[in-house]
Write an enzyme that holds these catalytic residues in place. Sequence first.
Site, short mmCIF file in Angstrom:
data_model
loop_
_atom_site.label_atom_id
_atom_site.label_comp_id
_atom_site.label_asym_id
_atom_site.label_seq_id
_atom_site.Cartn_x
_atom_site.Cartn_y
_atom_site.Cartn_z
CB SER A 115 34.41 72.82 50.79
OG SER A 115 34.28 71.83 51.77
N GLY A 121 32.17 75.08 53.12
CA GLY A 121 31.60 75.74 51.95
C GLY A 121 30.37 76.57 52.27
CB THR A 140 40.55 80.04 67.97
OG1 THR A 140 40.53 80.90 69.10
CG2 THR A 140 41.94 79.42 67.81
CG HIS A 165 33.95 67.98 53.21
ND1 HIS A 165 33.02 67.05 52.81
CD2 HIS A 165 33.33 69.17 53.16
CE1 HIS A 165 31.88 67.66 52.52
NE2 HIS A 165 32.05 68.94 52.73
CB CYS A 209 14.43 59.96 47.19
SG CYS A 209 14.17 59.23 45.58
#
Lengths: 381, 388
Positions: A198, A70, A236, A200, A321
């Site tokens: 994306s 992404g 590639t 994943h 955080c």
Amino acid sequence: MKTLYFDNSATTVTDQKVMEAIAEYNCERYFNPSSNTSRSIEVAQSIRTVKDQVLNRLGAHGNIIFTSGGTESDNLAILGSIKNNTTLNIVTSRVEHPAVFNTINSLKSKGFDIRYVDVEGDGHIEQTSLEKAVNDKTQLVAIMHVNNESGAINDVYALSKAVKAINKNALFFSDGVQAYGRIDCRLDKSQVDLYSISAHKIHGGKGCGALFVKDGVNLNPIIFGGGQQANLRSGTENVPSIMGLGIATELAYSDLERNSKEFARYKSTILSGLEGVDCINLCKEGCPSILSLLFRDIKSEILQHILEDKYGIIVGIGSACNSKNKFDRVLAEIGVPKDYIEGLVRISFCKFNTAEDVSVLTMALRQEVCALQKVLKGKNR
Amino acid sequence: MESNKDKIIIIRYSEIHLKGNNRGFFENALVTNIKRALEGFTFSLQKTSGRYLLSKYDHNREDEIAERVRCVFGVYSYSIGYAVKTDIDAIDEIANLLMEDISGTFRVNANRADKKFGLNSMQIAAEIGGRILSRNAKLSVNLHNPEHILYVDVRETGNTLVYSNVIRAVNGMPVGTSGKGVLLLSGGIDSPVACYLIAKRGMSIRALHFHSYPYTSQNARLKVLELAKILKRYTINLTVDIISVTEIQTEIHEKCNEDYMITLLRRFMMKIANIIADKEDCKAIITGESLGQVASQTIESITCTNEIAQVPVLRPLIAYDKDEIIEVAKRIKTFDTSILPYEDCCTVFLPKSPATKPKLWVVEREEQKLDCKGLIERALATLETVTI
């Protein structure tokens, strides 16, 4: 301890069928798609098939450029499309993913005029604010499809049309990483020119993404080399992962409706289980797979550690955080009250979650949030 | 030709020279520490008068080896050069190698320990200097303030050392020659610098880190271990004791005056440090405190924590300004890790207005509200020891 994974907006487990394809194209069909042997040509054809699969799901005419993910897709969309003319402006929002926000920010120092549009209380883009920001000098508009922190869905169809009505030459780019495979992403009725996705995020494995480029949009490469993918993305092709993206796409869309209904039930279970707990549901009508809750007086990082250690539950949190900067950029822009701003817990579902897992999560959340709120009361102020 | 010359690193010490009868103790410690610093490398280390010669090492890893030597406390300086057979032509060959590509002014410093060699120091310098000049027109001689110096050291062993650089090392005293101390290592900027400065005076370090998981992140723990890895370059050995003070903090938070949170917590840390010091035979507690830097480092706060210590508390940074501490942190390469944004246990439950002038009688009254013995015992039960 069993892992109960509810951070599917961060990443997802790779589907077994995807793993099989990745193995096949690593071990058996490992040929370079740019070579001229029959085997290589077959591999190139396989890539072509995945392109068609993705285009088909997007319902749009154009090209698909495969990338490393992404972030690269977002960089290519922005840096590859802008004209080096600082009299032109770029319009975006302050709630974009860092891959978009920081890429556009990097152009500021080069003298580009960057305009930020307002957002509503759940992370939606305000259309009127967008219409005010766009003018005849706008060269690019970058507005995400689904907000990665709140889950708010922007109506990219309406927004892109509104932009084109003001300036038909302005390109409309949408980061679709959180949307693709989770909601209907058909772009055919929209005026979206560039759209990033994306693998994943949809069980497709890491290291692979793609950028949709509408017919007629001129793009310049940002990576140079052997001229693969019509010279737009040298290197590639990551064939195994591209094949994984193809399978993940089909699986995601074949289950979409059923999953969305299931996720709605999960949300309802959690929200009713948390009745009486001081928290804000950040976006009530957002992406089905995302439930972002803001707990008062909580530092979500602490809750995240407790959930993992005691129950094996993994949830997402805001970036507050992880930074010296106490306030999360996105939440600050949305205007979240101070007592809640460090308490973002993002629960994001996938097809592998079960109702039992959600019950455990609900019980654990209720128990630990109440205990922590007692300890930390007033500490965020 | 290769067989006639060996690359060497000449290692020098300074303060050890001042030692009397116990000089051998310091020299042995230095040799041991250099060897430990070079664990994993093949090399030969030979002691000569007032210095050490490192040879037979992998030349491809010379920079890495030199950097490790530079970081050993007790090493004053080092030079990278060649050892050749004592022969004027052989010496000249190296001189040519070292001086052929440079320009400006130079001189030759010759030293002759081997009195049997035909030329004296002056003659060696003149001969080699003359030959260099005849080959390199871009060089001229300046005996008083040269830009380059070629050193020729004719030794009694039949070998001559030839080199052209002297690089300052960290100096100080060999670690292990001044006992052992417990360092309170927080993960911030100051305590790693305190570690460096005390180790520089020869003290072995045992680090003690307190965490407040789940109120702090596992990344805070990893950050401390990363800092410990960097510090080990200087401390030679380093063990980190990691102890959870989560229960102590939550108990203080629940039962005590909020403004005294940090003072009370730090007294607990001192009590635990006493126990570790006693168990590990440590003669001191080391902290990164700098007078007045924060509420817990005012003289009144230090008085309250100091009162607990059963061994001397060494505070090498007590008179340092923050920018001076940062300067050292950058030099010893701990700064970039120290500023990673993971909160340490002191920042959890930070009171809105911490007591800057805590009163001992108030502190003691607040401690009455706690089961101090039980809390310390349970904290010690969380002890995890990591050898770096």
